[in-house]
Design a protein around this motif. Structure first.
Motif, PDB file in Angstrom:
ATOM      1  N   GLY A 160       2.266   3.732  -4.715  1.00  0.00           N
ATOM      2  CA  GLY A 160       2.051   4.670  -5.828  1.00  0.00           C
ATOM      3  C   GLY A 160       1.429   3.985  -7.037  1.00  0.00           C
ATOM      4  N   LYS A 161       0.731   2.898  -6.800  1.00  0.00           N
ATOM      5  CA  LYS A 161       0.143   2.123  -7.908  1.00  0.00           C
ATOM      6  C   LYS A 161      -0.952   2.935  -8.615  1.00  0.00           C
ATOM      7  CE  LYS A 161      -1.007  -1.149  -4.957  1.00  0.00           C
ATOM      8  NZ  LYS A 161      -0.358  -0.706  -3.720  1.00  0.00           N
ATOM      9  N   SER A 162      -1.914   3.414  -7.806  1.00  0.00           N
ATOM     10  CA  SER A 162      -3.032   4.146  -8.418  1.00  0.00           C
ATOM     11  C   SER A 162      -2.531   5.419  -9.094  1.00  0.00           C
ATOM     12  CB  SER A 162      -4.090   4.473  -7.363  1.00  0.00           C
ATOM     13  OG  SER A 162      -4.530   3.285  -6.746  1.00  0.00           O
ATOM     14  N   SER A 163      -1.574   6.094  -8.450  1.00  0.00           N
ATOM     15  CA  SER A 163      -1.033   7.329  -9.043  1.00  0.00           C
ATOM     16  C   SER A 163      -0.400   7.041 -10.394  1.00  0.00           C
ATOM     17  CB  SER A 163       0.039   7.939  -8.130  1.00  0.00           C
ATOM     18  OG  SER A 163      -0.459   8.121  -6.840  1.00  0.00           O
ATOM     19  N   LEU A 191      10.384  19.748  -4.017  1.00  0.00           N
ATOM     20  CA  LEU A 191      10.539  18.330  -4.343  1.00  0.00           C
ATOM     21  C   LEU A 191      11.400  18.208  -5.600  1.00  0.00           C
ATOM     22  CD1 LEU A 191       9.326  15.603  -3.263  1.00  0.00           C
ATOM     23  CD2 LEU A 191       7.730  15.740  -5.197  1.00  0.00           C
ATOM     24  N   PHE A 250       0.852  -1.184   0.000  1.00  0.00           N
ATOM     25  CA  PHE A 250       0.000   0.000   0.000  1.00  0.00           C
ATOM     26  C   PHE A 250       0.895   1.244   0.000  1.00  0.00           C
ATOM     27  CE2 PHE A 250       0.397   1.614   4.309  1.00  0.00           C
ATOM     28  CZ  PHE A 250       0.822   0.508   5.021  1.00  0.00           C
ATOM     29  N   ASN A 251       0.378   2.300  -0.646  1.00  0.00           N
ATOM     30  CA  ASN A 251       1.128   3.551  -0.749  1.00  0.00           C
ATOM     31  C   ASN A 251       2.327   3.491  -1.690  1.00  0.00           C
ATOM     32  OD1 ASN A 251      -0.029   5.649   0.456  1.00  0.00           O
ATOM     33  ND2 ASN A 251       0.933   5.396   2.455  1.00  0.00           N
ATOM     34  N   ARG A 281      -8.687   6.363  -7.165  1.00  0.00           N
ATOM     35  CA  ARG A 281      -8.392   7.181  -5.976  1.00  0.00           C
ATOM     36  C   ARG A 281      -6.977   6.944  -5.499  1.00  0.00           C
ATOM     37  NH1 ARG A 281     -11.993   5.926  -1.531  1.00  0.00           N
ATOM     38  NH2 ARG A 281     -10.564   7.250  -0.353  1.00  0.00           N
ATOM     39  N   GLU A 282      -6.354   8.029  -5.108  1.00  0.00           N
ATOM     40  CA  GLU A 282      -4.999   7.937  -4.565  1.00  0.00           C
ATOM     41  C   GLU A 282      -5.042   8.485  -3.159  1.00  0.00           C
ATOM     42  OE1 GLU A 282      -2.630  10.424  -7.050  1.00  0.00           O
ATOM     43  OE2 GLU A 282      -3.542   9.652  -8.883  1.00  0.00           O
ATOM     44  N   GLY A 283      -4.119   8.109  -2.319  1.00  0.00           N
ATOM     45  CA  GLY A 283      -4.138   8.687  -0.979  1.00  0.00           C
ATOM     46  C   GLY A 283      -2.992   8.230  -0.119  1.00  0.00           C
ATOM     47  N   SER A 311       9.377   9.144 -10.864  1.00  0.00           N
ATOM     48  CA  SER A 311       8.636   9.935  -9.890  1.00  0.00           C
ATOM     49  C   SER A 311       7.377  10.489 -10.563  1.00  0.00           C
ATOM     50  CB  SER A 311       9.482  11.098  -9.354  1.00  0.00           C
ATOM     51  OG  SER A 311       8.625  12.007  -8.698  1.00  0.00           O
ATOM     52  N   ARG A 325       8.239   6.894  -6.557  1.00  0.00           N
ATOM     53  CA  ARG A 325       8.495   7.986  -5.610  1.00  0.00           C
ATOM     54  C   ARG A 325       9.989   8.289  -5.498  1.00  0.00           C
ATOM     55  NH1 ARG A 325       3.985   6.963  -1.040  1.00  0.00           N
ATOM     56  NH2 ARG A 325       4.977   8.834  -0.255  1.00  0.00           N
ATOM     57  N   THR A 365      -3.206   7.205   2.948  1.00  0.00           N
ATOM     58  CA  THR A 365      -3.491   6.003   3.740  1.00  0.00           C
ATOM     59  C   THR A 365      -3.887   4.909   2.763  1.00  0.00           C
ATOM     60  OG1 THR A 365      -5.730   6.791   3.932  1.00  0.00           O
ATOM     61  CG2 THR A 365      -4.277   7.195   5.812  1.00  0.00           C
ATOM     62  N   GLU A 366      -4.067   3.697   3.270  1.00  0.00           N
ATOM     63  CA  GLU A 366      -4.457   2.608   2.380  1.00  0.00           C
ATOM     64  C   GLU A 366      -5.715   3.007   1.645  1.00  0.00           C
ATOM     65  OE1 GLU A 366      -3.194  -1.027   5.167  1.00  0.00           O
ATOM     66  OE2 GLU A 366      -4.639  -1.464   3.603  1.00  0.00           O
ATOM     67  N   THR A 382      -6.811   1.904  -1.995  1.00  0.00           N
ATOM     68  CA  THR A 382      -7.519   1.030  -2.923  1.00  0.00           C
ATOM     69  C   THR A 382      -7.939  -0.232  -2.194  1.00  0.00           C
ATOM     70  OG1 THR A 382      -6.127   1.905  -4.657  1.00  0.00           O
ATOM     71  CG2 THR A 382      -7.344  -0.101  -5.158  1.00  0.00           C
ATOM     72  N   PRO A 396      -5.472  -3.816  -4.821  1.00  0.00           N
ATOM     73  CA  PRO A 396      -5.346  -3.274  -3.471  1.00  0.00           C
ATOM     74  C   PRO A 396      -3.932  -3.548  -2.963  1.00  0.00           C
ATOM     75  CG  PRO A 396      -7.298  -4.661  -3.678  1.00  0.00           C
ATOM     76  CD  PRO A 396      -6.489  -4.869  -4.910  1.00  0.00           C
TER      77      PRO A 396
HETATM   78  N1  GTP Z   1       6.578  11.964  -3.316  1.00  0.00           N
HETATM   79  C1  GTP Z   1       5.824  11.203  -4.078  1.00  0.00           C
HETATM   80  N2  GTP Z   1       4.615  10.774  -3.647  1.00  0.00           N
HETATM   81  C2  GTP Z   1       3.894   9.984  -4.446  1.00  0.00           C
HETATM   82  C3  GTP Z   1       4.329   9.599  -5.724  1.00  0.00           C
HETATM   83  N3  GTP Z   1       3.394   8.803  -6.275  1.00  0.00           N
HETATM   84  C4  GTP Z   1       2.394   8.712  -5.359  1.00  0.00           C
HETATM   85  N4  GTP Z   1       2.678   9.412  -4.263  1.00  0.00           N
HETATM   86  C5  GTP Z   1       1.851   9.565  -3.073  1.00  0.00           C
HETATM   87  O1  GTP Z   1       1.820   8.351  -2.364  1.00  0.00           O
HETATM   88  C6  GTP Z   1       0.548   8.142  -1.787  1.00  0.00           C
HETATM   89  C7  GTP Z   1      -0.005   6.803  -2.221  1.00  0.00           C
HETATM   90  O2  GTP Z   1      -0.228   6.781  -3.604  1.00  0.00           O
HETATM   91  P1  GTP Z   1      -1.255   5.790  -4.269  1.00  0.00           P
HETATM   92  O3  GTP Z   1      -1.072   5.930  -5.739  1.00  0.00           O
HETATM   93  O4  GTP Z   1      -2.609   5.949  -3.702  1.00  0.00           O
HETATM   94  O5  GTP Z   1      -0.633   4.440  -3.770  1.00  0.00           O
HETATM   95  P2  GTP Z   1      -1.230   2.968  -3.911  1.00  0.00           P
HETATM   96  O6  GTP Z   1      -0.077   2.090  -4.139  1.00  0.00           O
HETATM   97  O7  GTP Z   1      -2.295   2.965  -4.932  1.00  0.00           O
HETATM   98  O8  GTP Z   1      -1.817   2.729  -2.470  1.00  0.00           O
HETATM   99  P3  GTP Z   1      -2.987   1.715  -2.006  1.00  0.00           P
HETATM  100  O9  GTP Z   1      -4.095   1.861  -2.983  1.00  0.00           O
HETATM  101  O10 GTP Z   1      -3.334   2.159  -0.654  1.00  0.00           O
HETATM  102  O11 GTP Z   1      -2.391   0.351  -2.017  1.00  0.00           O
HETATM  103  C8  GTP Z   1      -0.306   9.293  -2.250  1.00  0.00           C
HETATM  104  O12 GTP Z   1      -0.376  10.247  -1.237  1.00  0.00           O
HETATM  105  C9  GTP Z   1       0.419   9.854  -3.450  1.00  0.00           C
HETATM  106  O13 GTP Z   1       0.211  11.226  -3.610  1.00  0.00           O
HETATM  107  C10 GTP Z   1       5.619  10.094  -6.152  1.00  0.00           C
HETATM  108  O14 GTP Z   1       6.093   9.812  -7.254  1.00  0.00           O
HETATM  109  N5  GTP Z   1       6.305  10.871  -5.292  1.00  0.00           N
END
Ligand code: GTP
Ligand code: MG
Length: 509
Positions: free
Chosen positions: A108-111, A244, A105-106, A145-147, A284, A227, A149-150, A152, A170
């Motif tokens: 950055g998958k959804s992003s 950044l 989780f976190n 959705r991105e976020g 990134s 990231r 916290t956990e 997806t 997820p």
């Molecule tokens: N600094 C930085 N933050 C990032 C980057 N990509 C994503 N984030 C942040 O990391 C957090 C999690 O990103 P998500 O894309 O929701 O991550 P995820 O892997 O989908 O997370 P889950 O759905 O919870 O498993 C968010 O607050 C994003 O804004 C990046 O390249 N750099």
């Protein structure tokens, strides 16, 4: 807005993805034949238990094992039918290459999915978001959705153009039990995996365990370090503020090399082909976004390299897709037929082996006890028997009675000691009358000292000979079962090897 060469090239290439499939009929035939041979091989192992009492532990264990073998074979077709049904949801994407986006989780998958979708959209490509609920695919306009916290919790994704699907899962371990099975089905259907991990602790290779099954299924794996940026202090208009920035190129390359080396080690440890691993790329998403994804920012954030690597990844994923019907049947044979069989049968076959071993080692002791007890039940009666016939010196009568006693005692003690066995032919325990053997007359009195001693020797020999025969029947029975057990193990090994050969032939397609 990016107009990066790699992105355009990537989009052009994905448009060429064709759903056309290689002719797999001969491969499918060979797999089918493997299954038939396996079933036939299993049916030839008889496990002859006719020499055991049906109530004996060993006979019961073997009966259970036989039942389980039949049950396993019966389940093969059912499991295959179930699988076909389970695939139907994912079948909506049968004409697309489906890449699984996987990671903690976190990570950055959804992003990343959203950013790639935006890239496609800006190039005039269709972009369709979807999520899966109640066994249905729902299309949606909303970004994933991105976020922090956990975020997806459901299976979702995005179709990029007509031929590519990103499946946003997820975060590791955060899937609920309810959607775990569904997620699994989609994962089953994926043609390749993107493994995302944050550059703060990239490439935690233990995460790959969750992908073990897919890796064993020979799907390509592309590690993406996400990231890859850091906060630095900068002076703007004379004021110190934080901004950044991309992590320096040298640091990115070091991380990529490190993740590659560790992932390769891990794949070797997992007995997975290391060629499935693509070279990691560091990106990134945030840095690309901050600059509204302009060409320079995309390149600096690592996306030109990402597209180039994705293209390389698509090729093996496409190859996988083209041989997918055979792969799916092969996985069924590997996982639901062979592995399930071994998992189900091995414990009970180990128990059979153990019981067999106990019974084999007990036989010596059992023989000794039978011999002792037969001896003890006949010998104390012998002097009186000899007395009884002393007046007539009817030696035949003595033999007849002794033979009767011996047979009775032997039957009784064999039954007690060898209760687990069913002996087909009980040997005929019999003392041979020696013509020169008789009562003696010493000083006019009939004596039987020598006769007694001679009969003792004969009884001893007869018991020994008889129990040898009984025990050897038991031994033969056990060793037949042992041979069947070895035949079963050999069959499993041989069919395992055959299936591995078929798998490697398939992957030459
Ligand atoms: N600094 C930085 N933050 C990032 C980057 N990509 C994503 N984030 C942040 O990391 C957090 C999690 O990103 P998500 O894309 O929701 O991550 P995820 O892997 O989908 O997370 P889950 O759905 O919870 O498993 C968010 O607050 C994003 O804004 C990046 O390249 N750099
Ligand atoms: Mg997410």
């Amino acid at each position: 807005m990016t107009s990066g060469g790699q992105l355009q090239h990537f989009i052009e290439q994905t448009q060429r993805i064709s759903a056309a499939q290689t002719d797999l009929s001969s491969m499918l035939d060979r797999l089918q034949q493997w299954q038939q041979r396996f079933a036939h091989g299993l049916s030839t192992i008889a496990f002859d238990v006719s020499g055991l009492q049906p109530v004996s532990t060993l006979a019961q264990q073997i009966a259970l094992m036989n039942q389980q073998v039949i049950e396993q074979i019966r389940l093969w077709d059912l499991k295959w039918a179930e699988l076909a049904e389970a695939q139907s949801v994912a079948d909506a994407f049968h004409d697309k290459v489906m890449l699984l986006v996987f990671g903690k989780f976190n990570a950055g998958k959804s992003s990343l999915c959203n950013l790639l979708a935006e890239c496609f959209r800006r190039q005039g490509q269709s972009v369709r978001y979807f999520y899966v609920q109640h066994e249905q695919i729902h299309y949606s306009e909303a970004l994933l959705r991105e976020g922090a916290t956990e975020t997806t919790a459901q299976l979702q994704g995005v179709c990029l153009g007509e031929r590519l699907v990103l499946l946003d899962t997820p975060g590791l371990h955060s899937a609920t039990a309810e959607n775990a099975a569904l997620t699994q089905r989609f994962i089953d259907s994926a043609d390749g995996m993107l493994w995302l991990s944050s550059s703060t602790s990239p490439g935690q290779v233990q995460e790959l365990h969750a992908l073990a099954r897919e890796l064993k299924r020979h799907k390509p794996l592309f590690p993406v370090i996400t990231r890859s940026d850091q906060v630095e202090e900068d002076e703007v208009d004379g004021e110190i503020c934080t901004v950044l920035c991309n992590k320096p190129v040298a640091q990115r390359r070091l991380q990529e090399a490190d993740v590659k080396a560790r992932a390769e080690d891990k794949l070797r440890e997992m007995a997975v082909d290391v060629h499935l691993l693509k070279a990691p790329v560091s990106i990134s998403t945030q840095m690309a976004r901050q600059a509204d994804m302009n060409q320079k920012a995309m390149t600096e954030a690592g996306f030109e390299r990402l597209f180039a690597a994705l293209l390389e990844m698509i090729q093996p994923a496409l190859c996988y897709k083209q041989r997918k019907p055979a792969e799916v049947f092969l996985h069924h044979l590997q996982e639901q037929v062979l592995e399930a069989f071994v998992q189900d049968i091995q414990p009970i076959s180990d128990q059979v082996q153990l019981s067999l071993h106990h019974m084999q080692t007990a036989l010596l002791q059992q023989q000794r006890r039978i011999a002792e007890q037969v001896w003890k039940s006949v010998l104390p009666e012998l002097p009186q028997l000899l007395e009884q016939h002393a007046s007539t010196q009817a030696i035949d009568q003595v033999y007849t009675t002794l033979n009767q006693w011996l047979a009775e005692a032997r039957d009784q003690h064999v039954q007690q000691q060898l209760a687990d066995y069913r002996l087909h032919t009980m040997p005929h325990i019999q003392l041979e009358a020696h013509p020169h053997l008789s009562y003696e007359r010493v000083a006019g009195i009939v004596t039987h000292d020598r006769l007694y001693a001679e009969l003792c020797r004969q009884i001893n020999d007869a018991i020994k000979h008889d129990t040898d025969q009984v025990i050897s029947q038991c031994e033969q029975q056990l060793s037949r079962i042992e041979q069947d057990l070895q035949q079963l193990q050999a069959l499993l090994v041989a069919h395992g090897n055959d299936l591995n050969r078929l798998a490697s032939d398939l992957r030459q397609y």
